[in-house]
Design an enzyme around this catalytic site. Structure first.
Site, mmCIF file in Angstrom:
data_model
loop_
_atom_site.group_PDB
_atom_site.id
_atom_site.type_symbol
_atom_site.label_atom_id
_atom_site.label_comp_id
_atom_site.label_asym_id
_atom_site.label_seq_id
_atom_site.Cartn_x
_atom_site.Cartn_y
_atom_site.Cartn_z
ATOM 1 N N HIS A 106 44.021 37.904 40.127
ATOM 2 C CA HIS A 106 43.388 39.221 40.239
ATOM 3 C C HIS A 106 42.112 39.266 39.403
ATOM 4 O O HIS A 106 42.107 38.851 38.239
ATOM 5 C CB HIS A 106 44.334 40.319 39.764
ATOM 6 C CG HIS A 106 43.767 41.705 39.914
ATOM 7 N ND1 HIS A 106 43.662 42.329 41.145
ATOM 8 C CD2 HIS A 106 43.256 42.572 39.006
ATOM 9 C CE1 HIS A 106 43.128 43.534 40.981
ATOM 10 N NE2 HIS A 106 42.859 43.701 39.689
ATOM 11 N N SER A 107 41.019 39.758 40.004
ATOM 12 C CA SER A 107 39.727 39.929 39.339
ATOM 13 C C SER A 107 39.218 38.582 38.833
ATOM 14 O O SER A 107 38.970 37.684 39.633
ATOM 15 C CB SER A 107 39.860 40.971 38.219
ATOM 16 O OG SER A 107 38.610 41.438 37.807
#
Length: 232
Positions: free
Chosen positions: A74-75
């Site tokens: 994530h990210s």
């Protein structure tokens, strides 16, 4: 199947432990802890993006057994997942059955905000983090937590902001899934630019919520994960 999960900037891999009980019989969650936080809190921060990719790759390689595996990031973790997948292939390992890129624009798309954040003074940096979401303002009122947390997330922001995309002739061949929040103001460009770095069209899942939809809408994320893991 093993599902290696890479955290976002400032996050510990422990955030993924809560997924384990809902993936029993489908995948074994293996949180990939980065240096400088969690159980590795006493290790020095990474000096470069290449160094963290080497470390993440090493962690995954040590646990590959020839069985199918998948990667979720994530990210910042999404870009690490992308670069790690290429690194694994360059080392002769089979690509994951699936890779889940969450909360991040495609690696070749410039950031929406070109402002360098990791060098800001503490108060400005904290204000940026509060605006980003995911960290309540009250968190920074605790001096001990603030002093522990700020160096970690500064280091991670530095990695993200100094990342340099290298175009490759070989695109990813594995199944790819793109998770993104409908209200995520941090995304730049067309989210479907991910198709440009993958051999086949990616599978896109839009969720209600901002940049941290993986927390605010975790059940929907789990359901999409299961769908992707079972489709291979």
């Amino acid at each position: 199947m093993k599902l290696f999960c890479i955290p976002y900037a400032g996050g510990s891999a422990a955030i993924y432990n809560q997924w384990s009980s809902q993936l029993i019989g489908i995948a074994e969650i293996i949180p990939v802890e980065l240096a400088g936080r969690g159980r590795r809190v006493h290790e020095p921060f990474y000096r470069s993006f290449e160094e963290v990719v080497e470390d993440v790759t090493s962690i995954i390689v040590q646990q590959l057994s020839g069985d199918p595996y998948a990667i979720f990031g994530h990210s910042l973790g999404a870009i690490l997942a992308y670069e790690t997948t290429h690194k694994l292939r360059s080392m002769g390992y089979k690509e994951p059955r699936a890779v889940f890129f969450s909360g991040r624009s495609a690696p070749h798309v410039p950031d929406k905000d070109e402002k360098i954040v990791h060098t800001l003074p503490d108060e400005e940096f904290i204000q940026h983090l509060v605006e980003l979401g995911g960290t309540p303002p009250q968190f920074f009122e605790n001096t001990e937590l603030k002093n522990l947390f700020l160096p970690i997330i500064r280091s991670d922001f530095r990695l993200s902001e100094t990342y340099s995309f290298k175009e490759r002739n070989n695109k990813l061949l594995c199944d790819t899934y793109i998770f993104y929040g409908k209200q995520d103001d941090n995304l730049s460009g067309d989210i479907k630019e991910w198709d440009q770095v993958c051999h086949s069209a990616c599978n896109y899942f839009e969720f209600d919520g901002d940049h941290f939809f993986i927390h605010s809408h975790s059940q929907s994320v789990i359901e999409a994960l299961i769908k992707g893991l079972n489709s291979g």
